[in-house]
Design an enzyme around this catalytic site. Sequence first.
Site, PDB file in Angstrom:
ATOM      1  N   GLU A 153       0.823  -1.214   0.000  1.00  0.00           N
ATOM      2  CA  GLU A 153       0.000   0.000   0.000  1.00  0.00           C
ATOM      3  C   GLU A 153       0.859   1.267   0.000  1.00  0.00           C
ATOM      4  O   GLU A 153       0.765   2.099   0.915  1.00  0.00           O
ATOM      5  CB  GLU A 153      -0.966  -0.007   1.182  1.00  0.00           C
ATOM      6  CG  GLU A 153      -2.003  -1.093   1.070  1.00  0.00           C
ATOM      7  CD  GLU A 153      -3.170  -0.934   2.045  1.00  0.00           C
ATOM      8  OE1 GLU A 153      -3.010  -0.224   3.060  1.00  0.00           O
ATOM      9  OE2 GLU A 153      -4.233  -1.508   1.782  1.00  0.00           O
ATOM     10  N   GLU A 311      -6.412  -8.224  -0.403  1.00  0.00           N
ATOM     11  CA  GLU A 311      -6.828  -8.195   1.002  1.00  0.00           C
ATOM     12  C   GLU A 311      -8.320  -7.917   1.093  1.00  0.00           C
ATOM     13  O   GLU A 311      -8.867  -7.134   0.313  1.00  0.00           O
ATOM     14  CB  GLU A 311      -6.122  -7.069   1.770  1.00  0.00           C
ATOM     15  CG  GLU A 311      -4.640  -7.216   1.952  1.00  0.00           C
ATOM     16  CD  GLU A 311      -4.058  -6.038   2.750  1.00  0.00           C
ATOM     17  OE1 GLU A 311      -4.803  -5.409   3.536  1.00  0.00           O
ATOM     18  OE2 GLU A 311      -2.871  -5.750   2.561  1.00  0.00           O
TER      19      GLU A 311
HETATM   20  C1  GLA Z   1      -4.255  -2.524   4.876  1.00  0.00           C
HETATM   21  C2  GLA Z   1      -2.855  -3.076   5.011  1.00  0.00           C
HETATM   22  C3  GLA Z   1      -2.775  -4.253   5.920  1.00  0.00           C
HETATM   23  C4  GLA Z   1      -3.655  -4.075   7.132  1.00  0.00           C
HETATM   24  C5  GLA Z   1      -5.067  -3.808   6.689  1.00  0.00           C
HETATM   25  C6  GLA Z   1      -6.053  -3.671   7.834  1.00  0.00           C
HETATM   26  O1  GLA Z   1      -4.937  -3.013   3.814  1.00  0.00           O
HETATM   27  O2  GLA Z   1      -2.268  -3.390   3.788  1.00  0.00           O
HETATM   28  O3  GLA Z   1      -1.434  -4.432   6.302  1.00  0.00           O
HETATM   29  O4  GLA Z   1      -3.196  -3.022   7.913  1.00  0.00           O
HETATM   30  O5  GLA Z   1      -5.087  -2.607   5.978  1.00  0.00           O
HETATM   31  O6  GLA Z   1      -7.352  -3.522   7.371  1.00  0.00           O
END
Ligand code: GLA
Length: 678
Positions: A153, A311
């Site tokens: 991210e 995710e």
């Molecule tokens: C993001 C991050 C993860 C985690 C999630 C929690 O997507 O990439 O590492 O912190 O949020 O929702």
Amino acid sequence: MNEAFLHGRLLHGGDYNPDQWLKYPEVLEEDIRLMKMAHVNEVSLGIFAWAKLEPSDGVYDFDWLKNIIDRLYENGIYTILATPTGAVPMWMSEAHEEVRMMTEDGIRRLPGERHNFCPSSPYMREKMRAIDERLAETFGHHPGVIAWHISNEYGGHYGDCHCPHCQRAFREWLKKKYGTLDRLNDAWWSSFWSHTYTDWDQIHAPSRIGENTLHAQKLDWRRFVSDQMLDFCEDEIRSVRKFSDRPVTTNFMMFFKPHDYFKWAKALDVVSFDSYPAWHNEADDVRTAMETSMNFATMRSLKKQPFLLMESTPSATNWMKYNMLKRPGMHELSSLQAIADGADSVQYFQWRKGRGGSEKFHGAVVDHRNGANTRVFRDVTRVGERLESISSRVLGTVNQADVALVFDWENWWDVEDAQAVTNPVNYLKTVLSYYEALWKQGITTDIVNMDSDLADYKIVVAPMNYMYRGSYMEKVRAFVKRGGTYVTTYWSGEVNDTDLCFLGSHPLRDLLGIETEEIDAPTDLHRNEILYDGTKYETTGLCALVHAESAAVLATYQKDFYAGYPALTRNYYGDGRAYFIASENEQLFTDRFLAEVCAKSGVTSGFDAELPYGVTVSCRKPVEKGHGDDERTPLYFLQNFNYADTNIQISGAYNDIETGNTVSGEITLSPYQCLILE
Ligand code: GLA
Ligand code: ZN
């Protein structure tokens, strides 16, 4: 996407952090047992593990990672391996402050947190290359490693870095773009308030304690911030590719404004996406579902190929205002929605809840207690089973769209910074209202930007297209001439790519058959009405005052001094037509009007049913390679986002690919049910 790296499976798995559990070997063994139970076939490893991989400067320890990748592979579980730049180790940020970002007030951040490095720091680049190359050399051909998860991210936590390295890089970026200060001054209209630059070093990043008035400068800074982080990402990709041929991805976020994902996607082999809708936060889930769908549509449109859902939470998050548990059925539906809208995976954050740290109560497949004996674990297992059973039907299919919706990052940055009578504007919300109208009809819609090719579409919808950039206007003209339908709105065609207002007349005056004049920003107390084909609709925001030239007037304002002015126009141009919607209107109008536009162009969902409220359909079709290559018929994912039984009348007859049952006539979808039909 060349889906060979998926080894014939829709991936099911997600973020796994054994680096937090190295002192608990029994947990690692238990994880493998549970993963197999849950039909998990992939994990994303090492995302924040830099401190375990390089415990001190130049000392690397990859043995633990090798052992875990091997054990997983022996058990049929693939690894998507991360480069660890998502968080820099304490020893590094303490010893070399240049890796830490600087705020716009010129304050150096303290060590800690994550997503915390300066993308221009030479030292950071050097350390990144060293560890990425080593990881690639060690694991780049491991049979268990199927892809690279580059960092995490990017840009996720802090905004831009304003350190001296970044300021210098910004000036270099500008020199490359403009060549001379004279050109830059003209492009930025810097004669405003004596802003004329006479030396490159006079240029600084915009800041609340500095320059904030030249919109073109702010726009270039935004471009630079996105480009500079992308440059870092490309540097990582090059490092990994030195030793490994595995596809690369980096996980994108939901409508993340700072990074122009259309540009970013070009650097990647596969797009991947982190999806965290706030399920159940509203009276019903329909809006959330629609917004999520537009996120997915964006991801699959970036490369016009399936993406990975990198995710999602198996239950609740822990960082929203309200973190509601997914109600029964929602985990399955929301997972299948991703597949329906173009994902080739369902992956989670996170496999197991940590014992400490800020994500210890974030949803996970495995909780602190009860092992496999939880509601969430059973939900996840059920998704794993369904994915396994539909894999061979889904892989190699894509969502194919006749409609394109323009959603352009540069336009987003610029229109919301315009300081017009019209502030505040919400570009995303505006685009979403058009996506909503299409989604409700189950129409497959691609999300494009102004650089995209429009040739393959029948309809292009471009709401609030404030900026016109590059060859966009010519492309739109060519598209309509050939018979395409173009729908655009108020507050379009105002400025060029450096935020200079167009002079003389509206730049698409010929195509639209209108001339624009003023724009009103009425408060809620002064909402207007438009009359369209016998029905009145309320306006909900901006109202443009335009004059019809060659265009026909299809709707008019009803109130105030501009009663009788055109509110909707249609102009024939070449073999096609162009509509101009002058005002922001209640959703009912947008729904109705876009339904009519689609019907006129013969664009349908392809699914033979009238869709009730809360129900939508998404279609994936085999990629057309050559005639007769793929005999498979289209797959329809019929999704019920109502937490209630919902009746639907189906005119055609379909086969449920999971049960083999025939589905036709009046049927009842159970709460949050998703049927997969052919
Ligand atoms: C993001 C991050 C993860 C985690 C999630 C929690 O997507 O990439 O590492 O912190 O949020 O929702
Ligand atoms: Zn910096």
